[in-house]
Write an enzyme that holds these catalytic residues in place. Sequence first.
Site, PDB file in Angstrom:
ATOM      1  NE  ARG A  46      44.563  53.110  47.192  1.00  0.00           N
ATOM      2  CZ  ARG A  46      44.362  54.036  47.224  1.00  0.00           C
ATOM      3  NH1 ARG A  46      44.782  54.146  45.610  1.00  0.00           N
ATOM      4  NH2 ARG A  46      44.661  54.838  48.047  1.00  0.00           N
ATOM      5  CE1 TYR A  98      36.668  28.467  42.593  1.00  0.00           C
ATOM      6  CE2 TYR A  98      36.203  30.817  42.589  1.00  0.00           C
ATOM      7  CZ  TYR A  98      36.802  30.028  43.364  1.00  0.00           C
ATOM      8  OH  TYR A  98      37.139  29.688  44.339  1.00  0.00           O
ATOM      9  CG  ASP A 170      39.486  31.886  35.085  1.00  0.00           C
ATOM     10  OD1 ASP A 170      40.596  31.132  35.427  1.00  0.00           O
ATOM     11  OD2 ASP A 170      38.874  32.255  35.965  1.00  0.00           O
ATOM     12  CE  LYS A 195      42.331  28.608  43.721  1.00  0.00           C
ATOM     13  NZ  LYS A 195      41.390  28.824  42.852  1.00  0.00           N
TER      14      LYS A 195
END
Length: 379
Positions: A46, A98, A170, A195
Amino acid sequence: MRFETRCVHVGVQKDSQYRSVMTPIYATSTFIWDDAQTHRGFDYTRSGNPTRRALEESIASLEGGIDCRATGSGVAAIAAVMHLFQPGDHIVSANDIYGGTFRLFYNVFAKRGLRFSFVPLTDPDNLRRALTPETKCVWVETPSNPLMNITDLSAVCEIAHEAGVKVVADNTFLSPYFQRPFEHGVDIVVHSTTKYLNGHSDVVGGCVVTRHPDDAERIDYITNALGVTCSPYDAWLVLRGIKTLGLRMEAHQRSAMALAQMLAEHPKVERVYYPGLPDHPGHELAKRQQTGFGGMLSFDIKGGRAEAEKVLTRTRLFALAESLGGVESLIAYPETMSHASMTPEARREAGISEKTIRISAGIEHPDDLVEDLRQSLEG
Ligand SMILES: *Cc1c(COP(=O)(O)O)cnc(C)c1O
C-alpha cells in the site's frame, strides 16, 4: 532524453538480479526486512511497490514533475488531492468538468466542509471574481469534457498565484504528450490513467503528479493513509501502455481531425467541438498551449434526443460506451452517460444538451471511422 525516448526508457530495468529488460510485476503485499531497522526501500505494497514506483517515475518524468503517486482510479487521485484542503477552504472549479469529478466535489466534499464555486474558467476574469480570502485551490480541466473548451493555463496560474492559491489541472484529455501543464505554472497535475496513459481500456487507474517538495510529501502521506494506491499488476499494464503513448496520440489525433472535418461539413450536424478546427473558439490558444489537439471531439446533431439516439446505435466501429483514450473508437451520450451525475441545470449551464454526442477517436484507419460515422448519420 526526448519525450518518446523517456516513454520507453524511464521506469524500466528495475531487476538487478536477473536484469530483465522489462520491469517485473512485484506481486507481493510485503517485503522482508534485513533487521529491525533496515529494509530495501519497500516495506508494504500500500505504501510502496517497485512496479508501481517504476510507473510513478515514468509519469513524473513525462509531465516534468518531481514525483508522482499512482492510484486505483482517476477519481481516487482527485480525492487524494482534495485531502490537501481543510473544512472551510474554498475551491474554484471549472464548471464543465468530468461528471464524476463534479459529483465528488458537489455531493461528497461539499458535505465534508469544503466549499466550491463552479465557474467558466475559459474566461479567467471569472476566476478573479470568484476568489475569496478562503480560496485555496483552482481546479482546471483543459480541454474540457465534453465540449473541448480551452482554458488559458498561464492566465489562470497568474491570477491564482497572485492570490496565493494552488492550481490543479486534470490533464487526462491530452496526456503529457500533447500538454504539460507544469510548463504553464500549474502546481499539481492529475490523470485518469484509465484513458490515454494506459490506452488499452483494460485498467482503471489514476495518478497525482507534483512539482513542489511539500506537495509531493503530503500526497505520498495521503495516498498511503487513505489506501488509494493501485495494484502492482495495474501499474505494470499502464507502464506497458505508456511505451507507445506518442505513437498512439498521433494516431488518435489523425482520426479525430478526419472525423471533425467530415462532421463540420455534414448537413445533419449543427456544431462540432474540436480545437483542431480553425473556427473553434479555443483554436489559437490551443495552438500556443498544446503541442496537439488530441483525440476527443463532440458534436451537436440537428434535431433532438431521438436523432442523437439513432446515431449512437447505428455505428458499427464506434462502441456505445463511456470512457475514452483506448485504441478503439467509442461514441457516448453525455446526457445519460458520462455527465448523468451532474444536475440537469449544471449540464445546461455547461452547454451540454440532448443534441451533444461525444467521440473518443481510436487508432483505426481514419477512412473507416469517417465512413462508419457518416453511414450512422445518414442511415
Ligand atoms: C475518466 C476521467 C476521470 C476519472 O477517472 P477514473 O479513472 O474513471 O476514476 C477524471 N477526469 C477525467 C477528465 C476523466 O476523463
